[in-house]
Design a protein around this motif. Structure first.
Motif, PDB file in Angstrom:
ATOM      1  N   HIS A   1      44.684  28.009  77.983  1.00 25.70           N
ATOM      2  CA  HIS A   1      43.886  27.575  79.136  1.00 25.70           C
ATOM      3  C   HIS A   1      44.057  28.482  80.348  1.00 25.70           C
ATOM      4  O   HIS A   1      43.723  28.108  81.466  1.00 25.70           O
ATOM      5  N   SER A   2      44.618  29.669  80.142  1.00 18.70           N
ATOM      6  CA  SER A   2      44.733  30.653  81.226  1.00 18.70           C
ATOM      7  C   SER A   2      44.926  32.024  80.596  1.00 18.70           C
ATOM      8  O   SER A   2      45.262  32.126  79.405  1.00 18.70           O
ATOM      9  N   ASP A   3      44.734  33.075  81.389  1.00 17.62           N
ATOM     10  CA  ASP A   3      44.980  34.432  80.884  1.00 17.62           C
ATOM     11  C   ASP A   3      46.438  34.606  80.477  1.00 17.62           C
ATOM     12  O   ASP A   3      46.747  35.228  79.461  1.00 17.62           O
ATOM     13  N   ALA A   4      47.328  34.047  81.301  1.00 14.16           N
ATOM     14  CA  ALA A   4      48.757  34.207  81.017  1.00 14.16           C
ATOM     15  C   ALA A   4      49.095  33.578  79.664  1.00 14.16           C
ATOM     16  O   ALA A   4      49.844  34.147  78.866  1.00 14.16           O
ATOM     17  N   GLN A   5      48.509  32.415  79.412  1.00 14.82           N
ATOM     18  CA  GLN A   5      48.800  31.744  78.154  1.00 14.82           C
ATOM     19  C   GLN A   5      48.229  32.526  76.963  1.00 14.82           C
ATOM     20  O   GLN A   5      48.859  32.612  75.904  1.00 14.82           O
ATOM     21  N   LEU A   6      47.077  33.148  77.165  1.00 14.56           N
ATOM     22  CA  LEU A   6      46.505  33.996  76.110  1.00 14.56           C
ATOM     23  C   LEU A   6      47.443  35.157  75.801  1.00 14.56           C
ATOM     24  O   LEU A   6      47.626  35.531  74.639  1.00 14.56           O
ATOM     25  N   ASN A   7      48.042  35.736  76.853  1.00 10.09           N
ATOM     26  CA  ASN A   7      48.986  36.838  76.641  1.00 10.09           C
ATOM     27  C   ASN A   7      50.177  36.376  75.814  1.00 10.09           C
ATOM     28  O   ASN A   7      50.630  37.080  74.902  1.00 10.09           O
ATOM     29  N   VAL A   8      50.687  35.192  76.153  1.00 10.35           N
ATOM     30  CA  VAL A   8      51.842  34.658  75.414  1.00 10.35           C
ATOM     31  C   VAL A   8      51.466  34.444  73.948  1.00 10.35           C
ATOM     32  O   VAL A   8      52.231  34.779  73.042  1.00 10.35           O
ATOM     33  N   TYR A   9      50.271  33.923  73.718  1.00 14.48           N
ATOM     34  CA  TYR A   9      49.832  33.681  72.337  1.00 14.48           C
ATOM     35  C   TYR A   9      49.607  34.999  71.591  1.00 14.48           C
ATOM     36  O   TYR A   9      49.873  35.096  70.397  1.00 14.48           O
ATOM     37  N   ALA A  10      49.102  36.018  72.305  1.00 13.47           N
ATOM     38  CA  ALA A  10      48.910  37.321  71.658  1.00 13.47           C
ATOM     39  C   ALA A  10      50.263  37.871  71.216  1.00 13.47           C
ATOM     40  O   ALA A  10      50.413  38.414  70.118  1.00 13.47           O
ATOM     41  N   ARG A  11      51.267  37.679  72.071  1.00 12.63           N
ATOM     42  CA  ARG A  11      52.612  38.149  71.719  1.00 12.63           C
ATOM     43  C   ARG A  11      53.127  37.401  70.492  1.00 12.63           C
ATOM     44  O   ARG A  11      53.662  37.996  69.555  1.00 12.63           O
ATOM     45  N   ARG A  12      52.935  36.095  70.500  1.00 11.21           N
ATOM     46  CA  ARG A  12      53.396  35.302  69.351  1.00 11.21           C
ATOM     47  C   ARG A  12      52.624  35.713  68.092  1.00 11.21           C
ATOM     48  O   ARG A  12      53.210  35.902  67.029  1.00 11.21           O
ATOM     49  N   GLY A  13      51.311  35.879  68.226  1.00  9.34           N
ATOM     50  CA  GLY A  13      50.494  36.275  67.076  1.00  9.34           C
ATOM     51  C   GLY A  13      50.936  37.614  66.511  1.00  9.34           C
ATOM     52  O   GLY A  13      51.037  37.798  65.290  1.00  9.34           O
ATOM     53  N   ASN A  14      51.246  38.574  67.402  1.00 15.22           N
ATOM     54  CA  ASN A  14      51.720  39.881  66.931  1.00 15.22           C
ATOM     55  C   ASN A  14      53.058  39.759  66.212  1.00 15.22           C
ATOM     56  O   ASN A  14      53.277  40.399  65.175  1.00 15.22           O
ATOM     57  N   SER A  15      53.952  38.943  66.767  1.00 14.05           N
ATOM     58  CA  SER A  15      55.255  38.741  66.111  1.00 14.05           C
ATOM     59  C   SER A  15      55.053  38.151  64.731  1.00 14.05           C
ATOM     60  O   SER A  15      55.721  38.531  63.767  1.00 14.05           O
ATOM     61  N   MET A  16      54.113  37.187  64.639  1.00 14.88           N
ATOM     62  CA  MET A  16      53.847  36.566  63.344  1.00 14.88           C
ATOM     63  C   MET A  16      53.348  37.611  62.345  1.00 14.88           C
ATOM     64  O   MET A  16      53.820  37.681  61.209  1.00 14.88           O
ATOM     65  N   ARG A  17      52.400  38.447  62.787  1.00 18.42           N
ATOM     66  CA  ARG A  17      51.824  39.425  61.848  1.00 18.42           C
ATOM     67  C   ARG A  17      52.865  40.428  61.394  1.00 18.42           C
ATOM     68  O   ARG A  17      52.846  40.887  60.244  1.00 18.42           O
ATOM     69  N   LEU A  18      53.806  40.787  62.301  1.00 20.50           N
ATOM     70  CA  LEU A  18      54.889  41.696  61.903  1.00 20.50           C
ATOM     71  C   LEU A  18      55.759  41.068  60.814  1.00 20.50           C
ATOM     72  O   LEU A  18      56.393  41.766  60.026  1.00 20.50           O
ATOM     73  N   ASN A  19      55.807  39.746  60.799  1.00 21.37           N
ATOM     74  CA  ASN A  19      56.568  39.052  59.756  1.00 21.37           C
ATOM     75  C   ASN A  19      55.711  38.696  58.553  1.00 21.37           C
ATOM     76  O   ASN A  19      56.126  37.914  57.696  1.00 21.37           O
ATOM     77  N   GLY A  20      54.477  39.225  58.518  1.00 14.95           N
ATOM     78  CA  GLY A  20      53.625  38.975  57.355  1.00 14.95           C
ATOM     79  C   GLY A  20      52.934  37.624  57.374  1.00 14.95           C
ATOM     80  O   GLY A  20      52.482  37.135  56.337  1.00 14.95           O
ATOM     81  N   ILE A  21      52.861  36.989  58.541  1.00 17.95           N
ATOM     82  CA  ILE A  21      52.229  35.669  58.661  1.00 17.95           C
ATOM     83  C   ILE A  21      50.824  35.876  59.234  1.00 17.95           C
ATOM     84  O   ILE A  21      50.636  36.690  60.142  1.00 17.95           O
ATOM     85  N   ASP A  22      49.857  35.127  58.729  1.00 21.79           N
ATOM     86  CA  ASP A  22      48.485  35.302  59.205  1.00 21.79           C
ATOM     87  C   ASP A  22      48.315  34.736  60.618  1.00 21.79           C
ATOM     88  O   ASP A  22      48.766  33.636  60.912  1.00 21.79           O
ATOM     89  N   ALA A  23      47.670  35.497  61.482  1.00 23.35           N
ATOM     90  CA  ALA A  23      47.424  35.040  62.856  1.00 23.35           C
ATOM     91  C   ALA A  23      46.168  35.728  63.366  1.00 23.35           C
ATOM     92  O   ALA A  23      45.945  36.907  63.108  1.00 23.35           O
ATOM     93  N   LEU A  24      45.346  34.963  64.076  1.00 26.64           N
ATOM     94  CA  LEU A  24      44.094  35.484  64.625  1.00 26.64           C
ATOM     95  C   LEU A  24      43.970  35.051  66.069  1.00 26.64           C
ATOM     96  O   LEU A  24      44.228  33.900  66.388  1.00 26.64           O
ATOM     97  N   MET A  25      43.548  35.979  66.932  1.00 29.60           N
ATOM     98  CA  MET A  25      43.204  35.554  68.295  1.00 29.60           C
ATOM     99  C   MET A  25      41.722  35.196  68.307  1.00 29.60           C
ATOM    100  O   MET A  25      40.883  35.925  67.755  1.00 29.60           O
ATOM    101  N   LEU A  26      41.398  34.063  68.920  1.00 28.52           N
ATOM    102  CA  LEU A  26      40.010  33.633  69.005  1.00 28.52           C
ATOM    103  C   LEU A  26      39.571  33.606  70.462  1.00 28.52           C
ATOM    104  O   LEU A  26      40.327  33.170  71.333  1.00 28.52           O
ATOM    105  N   GLY A  27      38.356  34.075  70.709  1.00 25.85           N
ATOM    106  CA  GLY A  27      37.797  34.004  72.054  1.00 25.85           C
ATOM    107  C   GLY A  27      37.083  32.682  72.265  1.00 25.85           C
ATOM    108  O   GLY A  27      36.908  31.887  71.336  1.00 25.85           O
ATOM    109  N   ARG A  28      36.643  32.493  73.502  1.00 26.92           N
ATOM    110  CA  ARG A  28      35.976  31.239  73.859  1.00 26.92           C
ATOM    111  C   ARG A  28      34.705  31.017  73.027  1.00 26.92           C
ATOM    112  O   ARG A  28      34.436  29.908  72.566  1.00 26.92           O
ATOM    113  N   GLU A  29      33.943  32.098  72.802  1.00 26.35           N
ATOM    114  CA  GLU A  29      32.679  31.934  72.071  1.00 26.35           C
ATOM    115  C   GLU A  29      32.931  31.564  70.601  1.00 26.35           C
ATOM    116  O   GLU A  29      32.221  30.744  70.032  1.00 26.35           O
ATOM    117  N   GLU A  30      33.967  32.191  70.015  1.00 27.65           N
ATOM    118  CA  GLU A  30      34.292  31.842  68.619  1.00 27.65           C
ATOM    119  C   GLU A  30      34.759  30.381  68.525  1.00 27.65           C
ATOM    120  O   GLU A  30      34.434  29.679  67.562  1.00 27.65           O
TER     121      GLU A  30
END
Lengths: 88, 418
Positions: free
Chosen positions: B123-152
Motif C-alpha cells: 500500500h505504499s512505495d516503501a512497502q513495494l520495495n520491501v516486497y521486491a527485496r523479499r521476492g528477490n531473496s526468495m528467487r535466489l533460494n529457488g522459490i517462485d515469486a512475482l511482483m504484480l502492478g496495480r493493473e495486473e
C-alpha cells in the motif's frame, strides 16, 4: 469482551487497554554480576502458566497508566487489579 | 490397507458404503515403544509417518489427549506458502512445498492441495520495495515469486478496493504462484491412516501426566492409561508445550496466545487467490464450499482458552472491509480460536534437548499448518538420527542464548504484537 478494572478509572471495556506481558518477570539488577542464563530468563523464557497469570496492562485510551492484573489464562476471568507498585 | 480409488468407490457404492475398512485402529497402549510421539496433531502424525517411511522405525505410539485433528490442525486457515526471506525459513518451507505437491498421491488421500497463489498487497512505495527485496531473496533460494502492478492486480482480484477513495490504496503486490490451500482435516487423516497401516499405534484420549527421566535420560512416560517405557520422546504439542515442559522443569521462550479465525456464509466464486492485507494483519481465501475464510491478529494476551473475544474479530474484519468493501454485506457463519506457541523470534524450534532422548518441536506461531509435512519430515530425521537435518539445524533452542535469532518479522520479544 473483557471488562478490566483500571485502579484509577474503574471498570472499562477491553478496547481501551493494551497488553504488556508477564508482570512476574524481573530485570536483573544493574551493577551486579549477571549470568547469560539470567538474561535469557529475563528476555526470552517465560513460565507461561495455564491458570492464574499476573500481567501488565496499559490504559492507553484512558488515563494512560500502567497497572497489574491477575487473570486466568484458562478462562479469562479477572481476579484482581492493582497499581504498579502494589502487590497483587 | 484398502487403497482409495475410483474403483474402490464404485465397489463400495454397491454395498451402500457399509464395508469400508476403518481408516485407523484404536489400539490399547503397549508396555514399550521405540519412539513415543506426544501430540496427535498434524505435526505428530506426520512425524510418525516419516519415521516409519523414511527411517523404518515402526514401533511407535502417538499419544493424544483428545482426538486426532481436534487441535490446531483443524483450527487453521489452511494456507500453504514458502514466501520467506531468511534462508533458514525459505529453504525449510520450500522443501515443505515440494512435499505438499505430491502429498495426495503419497498418502493415497485427497488433501485437496490447491496452488491458487498467495498475494501480499503493498500500500505504499516503501512497502513495494520491501516486497521486491523479499521476492528477490526468495528467487535466489529457488522459490517462485512475482511482483504484480496495480493493473495486473485489478485483473486478478477485481473486488479489492481500487477506488480513488481507498484509505489504503493498492500500489502492487508480491505473489507466490505455488502458494495456496489444502484441506486441513484430510492432512491429519491421511497421515494417520498411512502411519497406522505401517504399524504406528494412534492412541487417543491418552493424556501424558509425567516423564520418567533417570540420569538425564528419558526412560518412559506416565499417562492417564498407564506407564509406557521408551528411550525416545518427541514432543509435538503446540499450544500445550509450556505445560508439558514444566513437568520437565524447563522454561521455554514461548507464550500461549489465542488466534481467531472465521468463515462467512457461502457465496459464489469471488476470490481466486489467497490475499493478505499489507496495511494491517488480515488474510482471506475462499473455500471450495464458497465460504470466505478469514483471519488476522492474535487477541493479544496470554490465553489457553481456545476461544477469543469480539473486539479482535471486529478489528480484523474492519481491515477486511477496507480491502474488499463488499465483504461488509456477508453474514458470519462461525468463529473459533486456536492456541499458538508464540516464540520470541517468530520462528519454530525443532531440536534435541538437554535431556537425552527428549526431542522438541514447538513455537510455530501462526505458521504451523503449512509446515506440517516438512516439520514431520525433519523432526523424524532429528529423532531417528539423533541430530538435526540440514533443513532444521538453525531452528535450535539455544539460538536464544547465542543470539542467532531467525527474526523474519523483526518484531522482537513482544509475542503478543505478533
Amino acid at each position: 469482551m473483557l471488562e478490566i478494572k483500571c485502579p484509577y478509572c474503574g471498570k472499562r471495556s477491553q478496547n481501551e487497554f493494551s497488553y504488556g506481558g508477564d508482570a512476574s518477570v524481573k530485570r536483573p539488577e544493574l551493577g551486579k554480576e549477571i549470568s547469560d542464563k539470567d538474561w535469557d530468563d529475563f528476555i526470552y523464557n517465560r513460565k507461561n502458566p495455564r491458570g492464574k497469570h499476573s500481567e501488565f496492562w496499559h490504559h492507553i485510551a484512558g488515563c494512560r497508566q500502567w497497572f497489574k492484573v491477575l487473570r486466568s489464562t484458562a478462562t479469562h476471568e479477572i481476579f484482581k487489579t492493582a497499581k504498579i507498585d502494589e502487590e497483587l | 490397507m484398502q487403497k482409495y480409488s475410483i474403483l474402490s468407490l464404485i465397489k463400495n457404492a454397491f454395498s451402500n458404503h457399509q464395508n469400508w475398512e476403518v481408516a485407523w485402529k484404536d489400539p490399547e497402549p503397549k508396555k514399550e515403544y521405540d519412539v513415543v510421539i506426544v501430540g496427535g496433531g498434524g505435526h505428530g502424525l506426520a512425524t510418525a509417518y516419516y519415521l516409519a517411511k523414511e527411517h523404518k522405525i515402526t514401533n511407535i505410539a502417538i499419544l493424544e489427549k483428545g482426538w486426532i485433528g481436534g487441535g490446531n490442525v483443524g483450527r487453521n486457515t489452511t494456507i500453504l506458502r514458502s514466501n520467506y526471506m531468511w534462508d533458514a525459513n525459505g529453504l525449510f518451507y520450500e522443501y515443505g512445498m515440494k512435499l505438499w505437491e505430491n502429498l495426495s498421491q503419497e498418502l493415497n488421500y485427497n488433501v485437496m492441495y490447491s496452488p491458487r497463489g498467495i498475494i501480499n498487497l503493498a500500500h505504499s512505495d516503501a512497502q513495494l520495495n520491501v516486497y521486491a527485496r523479499r521476492g528477490n531473496s526468495m528467487r535466489l533460494n529457488g522459490i517462485d515469486a512475482l511482483m504484480l502492478g496495480r493493473e495486473e492486480l485489478k485483473k486478478k482480484i477485481p473486488f479489492a478496493d481500487f477506488s480513488a477513495s481507498a484509505r489504503f490504496p493498492i500500489f502492487g503486490g508480491l505473489m507466490q504462484p505455488r502458494g495456496g490451500t489444502a484441506r486441513h482435516d484430510a492432512v491429519a487423516w491421511g497421515y494417520a491412516r498411512q502411519a497406522d497401516s505401517m504399524g504406528v499405534d494412534i492412541i487417543q484420549h491418552c493424556e501424558v501426566t509425567g516423564f520418567d527421566v533417570q540420569n538425564g535420560k528419558i526412560e518412559g512416560v506416565q499417562t492417564s492409561r498407564g506407564n509406557i517405557k521408551t528411550k525416545k520422546i518427541g514432543l509435538c504439542v503446540a499450544g500445550s508445550t509450556s505445560l508439558l515442559a514444566e513437568k520437565l522443569n524447563m522454561k521455554l521462550p514461548i507464550e500461549a496466545h489465542v488466534l481467531q479465525a472465521c468463515v462467512s456464509e457461502p457465496v459464489k466464486p469471488f476470490l481466486d487467490h489467497v490475499v493478505t492485507f499489507g496495511a494491517g494483519h488480515f488474510y482471506c481465501s475462499q473455500s471450495d464450499k464458497g465460504e470466505m475464510v478469514m483471519g488476522g491478529d492474535l487477541d493479544g494476551y496470554n490465553s489457553y482458552a481456545q476461544r477469543g473475544n469480539l473486539p479482535t474479530i471486529q478489528h480484523v474484519l474492519s481491515e477486511g472491509v477496507a480491502m474488499f468493501p463488499n465483504l461488509s454485506r456477508l453474514k458470519m457463519l462461525r468463529t473459533w480460536g486456536g492456541i499458538m506457541d508464540m516464540s520470541m523470534d517468530g520462528s519454530p524450534v525443532i531440536d534435541k534437548s538437554h535431556i537425552e532422548g527428549l526431542y522438541l518441536n514447538f513455537g510455530w506461531c501462526y505458521g504451523g499448518f503449512k509446515a506440517t509435512p516438512v516439520s514431520g519430515w525433519t523432526f523424524a530425521h532429528t529423532i531417528a538420527q539423533d541430530r538435526p537435518h540440514k533443513l532444521n539445524e538453525k531452528f535450535t533452542l539455544n539460538r536464544f542464548n547465542t543470539g542467532h535469532l531467525i527474526d523474519e518479522k523483526g518484531v522482537g520479544t513482544k509475542t503478543w504484537i505478533g
